[in-house]
Design an enzyme around this catalytic site. Structure first.
Site, PDB file in Angstrom:
ATOM      1  N   HIS A  83     -34.732 -38.434  57.660  1.00  0.00           N
ATOM      2  CA  HIS A  83     -35.078 -39.563  58.505  1.00  0.00           C
ATOM      3  C   HIS A  83     -35.068 -39.197  59.987  1.00  0.00           C
ATOM      4  O   HIS A  83     -35.603 -39.922  60.812  1.00  0.00           O
ATOM      5  CB  HIS A  83     -34.152 -40.744  58.195  1.00  0.00           C
ATOM      6  CG  HIS A  83     -34.491 -41.388  56.888  1.00  0.00           C
ATOM      7  ND1 HIS A  83     -34.165 -42.679  56.584  1.00  0.00           N
ATOM      8  CD2 HIS A  83     -35.156 -40.921  55.812  1.00  0.00           C
ATOM      9  CE1 HIS A  83     -34.604 -42.970  55.363  1.00  0.00           C
ATOM     10  NE2 HIS A  83     -35.207 -41.915  54.876  1.00  0.00           N
ATOM     11  N   GLU A 139     -29.486 -23.260  28.968  1.00  0.00           N
ATOM     12  CA  GLU A 139     -30.256 -24.491  29.038  1.00  0.00           C
ATOM     13  C   GLU A 139     -31.608 -24.209  29.691  1.00  0.00           C
ATOM     14  O   GLU A 139     -31.747 -23.270  30.470  1.00  0.00           O
ATOM     15  CB  GLU A 139     -29.489 -25.524  29.878  1.00  0.00           C
ATOM     16  CG  GLU A 139     -28.227 -26.014  29.213  1.00  0.00           C
ATOM     17  CD  GLU A 139     -28.534 -27.073  28.178  1.00  0.00           C
ATOM     18  OE1 GLU A 139     -28.859 -26.700  27.038  1.00  0.00           O
ATOM     19  OE2 GLU A 139     -28.430 -28.253  28.491  1.00  0.00           O
ATOM     20  N   LYS A 190     -42.924 -49.070  45.054  1.00  0.00           N
ATOM     21  CA  LYS A 190     -43.568 -47.909  44.440  1.00  0.00           C
ATOM     22  C   LYS A 190     -42.520 -47.021  43.754  1.00  0.00           C
ATOM     23  O   LYS A 190     -42.765 -46.480  42.666  1.00  0.00           O
ATOM     24  CB  LYS A 190     -44.310 -47.112  45.510  1.00  0.00           C
ATOM     25  CG  LYS A 190     -45.239 -46.063  44.924  1.00  0.00           C
ATOM     26  CD  LYS A 190     -46.010 -45.345  46.017  1.00  0.00           C
ATOM     27  CE  LYS A 190     -46.877 -44.254  45.411  1.00  0.00           C
ATOM     28  NZ  LYS A 190     -47.564 -43.461  46.438  1.00  0.00           N
ATOM     29  N   ASP A 191     -41.356 -46.882  44.377  1.00  0.00           N
ATOM     30  CA  ASP A 191     -40.298 -46.072  43.759  1.00  0.00           C
ATOM     31  C   ASP A 191     -39.795 -46.707  42.463  1.00  0.00           C
ATOM     32  O   ASP A 191     -39.521 -46.005  41.491  1.00  0.00           O
ATOM     33  CB  ASP A 191     -39.127 -45.885  44.740  1.00  0.00           C
ATOM     34  CG  ASP A 191     -39.394 -44.741  45.722  1.00  0.00           C
ATOM     35  OD1 ASP A 191     -40.381 -44.011  45.513  1.00  0.00           O
ATOM     36  OD2 ASP A 191     -38.609 -44.577  46.668  1.00  0.00           O
ATOM     37  N   SER A 234     -40.780 -38.249  57.154  1.00  0.00           N
ATOM     38  CA  SER A 234     -41.298 -37.602  55.952  1.00  0.00           C
ATOM     39  C   SER A 234     -42.562 -36.820  56.266  1.00  0.00           C
ATOM     40  O   SER A 234     -43.368 -37.231  57.102  1.00  0.00           O
ATOM     41  CB  SER A 234     -41.618 -38.664  54.899  1.00  0.00           C
ATOM     42  OG  SER A 234     -40.522 -39.510  54.705  1.00  0.00           O
TER      43      SER A 234
END
Lengths: 421, 182, 251
Positions: A217, A288, A244-245, A221
């Site tokens: 921030h 993994e 949107k998230d 972005s």
């Protein structure tokens, strides 16, 4: 770049009273409500918030599981089975947590590839990227130690193999390994310290995520065009990106749910449902999935490097370097253009890098012999070539396509590539 | 900051958007709330704990006048094989004299067997009087050493700070000599 | 598009290279009622499987995670579970003299082990340790198919192949020589429901029982999954519409 700190508009006098004395609400208002985000972010930008969501899921399920789990070599396996059979919803919590690790890595890896494609690590976001690499390292340590906790066969032998990596260190290697184990083999002391650290590290990750967001921030972005946007090309985070998230989260949850409810054991090796047996190694040791590319690089080095570094140490160095090299990425990449959209050559090398990472992942699960080994070596070579040679050289010789001035003004004629600040 | 359409421009859409907004966030909230339940419920007693929630006690070896302590759900349960005098004493007590009035018939399914939870209703100490020779208080039942509560032969509070009679566990007689607690 | 082509070529190359597979006999592929999104356990098969387990497998194999009370999950009523438990004695600690004592089992007790410890188990089994079967279906590659294949896969060894003393030839077992003698033979148990006790039938039933034992909560998991998906599809739809609505405000 520096934004003004805006006081949140409160209807309630109580909230205002609190905020005047402790401005956390205004802080959240500034960072999560009115934060000006580029209006052209695509869905690849959803993965950051999804990774954050998975961290919360892992902490919440993990804390509850810790209330039922017993960190003791004699009882760990039984306590996990008790969670699966007797604890109310225990099976759900454990499957959420075990598959949550996979979903977390899945989100973070895509998040990183996105950064790599759009040049999100470049000035002024170098520290943002480096904090991200720290988060990745912490995640790897946490995931590894968490995998040991059920104390199944693969838990045990993974602990054995990974801790033994440190024995490659000249002179003090064996002493360090004994210190890591707290004994002469992987045993109860090892399990108990792994448990303590597995509980601790996520909170450190949380702190780094906080720094990550702070740094994000500060600079604002990045965006798919990679150009610096003016205020008129930005929109408030809420409601545009909150909604949107959440929509992205819904899609992500469908995938997560498919794993948890219909294929909860798809990503683990069956043999981990057999209790640890220090006297018998399973025929196939496989980590993994999220460690497979690195594991492939570890095993690719089966030769002494320059006659002085023995193969074992070489493999370990290569594996650790494959992560450490990411710290230097902001300076290895010499291109002035951020987004691969405008880099015709880089685009190709990038996709080759993705394919190479997938191939290494596949090879990490195969026995290190014959063609598999040769391919692993080629893959490892390309991995490092990409960062150490292609990145620096390409920036100098590539002719980027013309960059637009802003979002609203499409490319007209050949604008000069905008220098990154 | 990009201009968001406001006022009249978006006017006709407002109702639908507001409704959609309400539905969206409400559904999400309902989902999140439902997700909490497994986490909360996982802290309730697990199946293995519940499976041991009942205890069967063989009464045959307990002689008249003898009292034994058994463990039920981790708590002490007093089983008293009462003598005729003790039963008589418990039944003869007028209810007006009691702080927590309960007839003896309501406290013992079979007069000769009293089954009570051995935890003082005051602050949770275990009253004395279950073993031979221990202080039984002024009414021949139990005496709590912590704050001096006296219980009678039916486990009823007679003197002291305890607010209630000793609690009764749920129990049934499986046969004449076996009682199942819980 | 070009990226996809590159990927496909690359993958094809990797697959082609993979040719040299190890000489493991793949287990028989069978269909199991518990498979798939809507698959559930077949209670009748589970109960028959338990009978086979109790009378055949349990002679040598322990199942540390089976408690009598769990059998409610395969459809036994409480009274039957109690009666069954009472047929077994367990050693408890301790009586008033501090000595271990024996008592009839109760539903909360685990199913008794055939041998008190590993040494005793090995001594009685020609040096081999019979695996605990609680998680056998989950812990083996091939899962149900593997267990079924082992149970039905005993063969005469191919000419010239010689195994260790006392071992039996079974191509599905890693290394092909298994210490367990063929456990099932036609009619070794008698099913109360009249199903003919063929080797295949018993192997299938006991495999299903062991699959249930490995994950008794599987049906609960799938049921919850269905509700989760129905709910999530609705939420996803709503948020898709809501997102479009919000974003339509721009431009």
């Amino acid at each position: 770049m520096q934004r003004e700190f805006v006081k949140a508009p409160f209807k309630s006098g109580v909230l205002k009273w609190i905020d005047d004395r402790l401005p956390v609400l205004s802080w959240a208002y500034n960072e999560l409500v009115i934060y000006p985000a580029p209006r052209n972010l695509n869905y690849w930008w959803n993965l950051g918030s999804l990774a954050g969501f998975m961290l919360v899921v892992q902490i919440v399920t993990g804390v509850v599981l810790a209330m039922h789990y017993t960190p003791n070599a004699e009882m760990a396996f039984d306590s996990v089975e008790r969670i699966m059979r007797d604890v109310n919803w225990g099976w759900l919590l454990r499957y959420l947590h075990a598959n949550g690790a996979s979903m977390f890595f899945f989100a973070v890896y895509i998040h990183m590839f996105r950064g790599l494609y759009y040049g999100s690590y470049k000035a002024p976001r170098e520290l943002l990227w480096m904090i991200g690499v720290v988060i990745l390292l912490l995640m790897m340590a946490t995931a590894f130690m968490g995998y040991v906790l059920p104390w199944g066969q693969m838990s045990y032998w993974a602990a054995q193999v990974i801790t033994n990596l440190f024995s490659a260190i000249p002179l003090v290697g064996d002493t360090i390994v004994t210190w890591l184990w707290g004994g002469f083999v992987v045993g109860n002391p090892t399990l108990q310290r792994f448990y303590a650290l597995h509980y601790l590290l996520p909170f450190i990750i949380f702190a780094f995520v906080f720094l990550h967001i702070l740094a994000l921030h500060q600079t604002g972005s990045n965006n798919p065009l990679g150009i610096d946007l003016t205020a008129k090309d930005k929109i408030p985070f809420h409601p545009y990106y909150t909604v949107k998230d959440v929509f992205g989260l819904c899609l992500f949850l469908l995938l997560y749910g498919a794993l948890v409810f219909y294929a909860p054991d798809a990503l683990v090796v069956p043999i981990n449902y057999e209790p640890a047996n220090p006297l018998q190694t399973p025929l196939h040791i496989v980590p993994e999935w999220y460690f497979l590319p690195f594991y492939a690089m570890l095993r690719a080095i089966n030769f002494d490097i320059l006659w002085i570094i023995p193969a074992k140490l070489g493999g370990v160095l290569v594996m650790f370097s494959s992560i450490l090299v990411l710290f230097f990425l902001p300076w290895l990449d010499t291109s002035k253009v951020r987004s691969a959209t405008f880099r015709p050559l880089y685009k190709w090398f990038f996709w080759l890098f993705v394919a190479n990472a997938l191939m290494l992942g596949y090879l990490g699960a195969q026995p290190p012999e014959g063609w598999y080994l040769t391919l692993s070596q080629l893959g490892t070579a390309y991995y490092f070539l990409f960062f150490l040679v292609i990145m620096p050289v390409l920036g100098k010789i590539e002719r980027p396509r013309p960059l637009p001035e802003s979002l609203s003004e499409p490319v007209l004629g050949a604008a000069q590539p905008q220098p990154a600040k | 900051m990009a201009e968001a359409k406001t006022g009249a421009q978006a006017g006709e859409r407002t109702t639908r958007r507001d409704f959609l907004e309400l539905v969206a966030w409400t559904t999400l909230g309902v989902g999140a709330a439902a997700t909490l339940w497994p986490f909360i419920d996982s802290l309730n007693p697990a199946a293995d704990t519940l499976a041991l929630a009942t205890t069967e006690v063989d009464l045959e070896p307990i002689e008249v006048g003898q009292r034994v302590t058994v463990v039920w759900r981790g708590k002490p349960v007093f089983i008293s094989h009462r003598t005729p005098e003790e039963i008589e004493q418990a039944r003869a007590t007028p209810l007006e004299e009691l702080k927590d009035p309960e007839p003896d018939e309501a406290r013992a399914q079979r007069p000769e067997w009293l089954v009570v939870i051995g935890i003082c209703t005051h602050l949770g100490c275990v009253p004395a009087g279950n073993r031979a020779g221990e202080e039984r208080g002024g009414w021949g039942g139990w005496f709590c050493p912590c704050h001096g509560s006296h219980y009678d032969t039916a486990g009823r509070i007679r003197q002291g700070p305890a607010p209630r009679n000793l609690d009764l566990p749920p129990y049934t007689f499986v046969s004449d000599t076996v009682v199942r607690i819980g | 598009m070009r990226r996809a082509v590159v990927l496909v070529v690359l993958m094809a190359f990797v697959w082609a290279v993979q040719g040299e597979a190890a000489e493991v006999t793949e287990p028989v592929e069978r269909e199991w009622p518990q498979e798939g999104v809507f698959g559930t356990y077949d209670r009748a098969a589970l109960q028959r499987g338990f009978l086979v387990f109790k009378e055949v497998c349990a002679v040598c194999h322990a199942v540390k995670y089976l408690r009598f009370r769990d059998l409610a999950g395969i459809g036994f009523p409480d009274e039957e579970i109690k009666a069954l438990a009472r047929q077994y004695t367990v050693t408890d600690c301790c009586d008033d003299a501090g000595e271990p004592f024996e008592r009839p089992a109760i539903p909360a007790d685990p199913f008794p082990k055939p041998f008190p410890n590993e040494q005793a188990a090995r001594a009685a089994n020609n040096g081999a340790l019979p695996t605990d079967l609680s998680l056998i279906v989950k812990s083996r590659e091939g899962h149900e198919n593997y267990v079924y294949s082992i149970l039905t896969g005993y063969l005469d060894p191919p000419a010239g192949e010689e195994g260790p003393e006392g071992a039996y030839y079974n191509p599905y077992f890693p290394g092909h020589w298994i210490a367990m003698p063929p456990p099932l033979s036609e009619g070794i148990v008698e099913y109360p429901d009249g199903t003919p006790a063929t080797v295949e039938q018993m192997a299938s039933d006991v495999t299903q029982f062991l699959a249930w034992l490995a994950e008794p909560t599987m049906e609960e998991r799938k049921r919850l999954g269905l509700r989760f998906f129905l709910f999530m599809l609705v939420v996803t739809g709503i948020f898709y519409a809501y997102k479009r609505r919000i974003w339509s405000r721009l431009r």
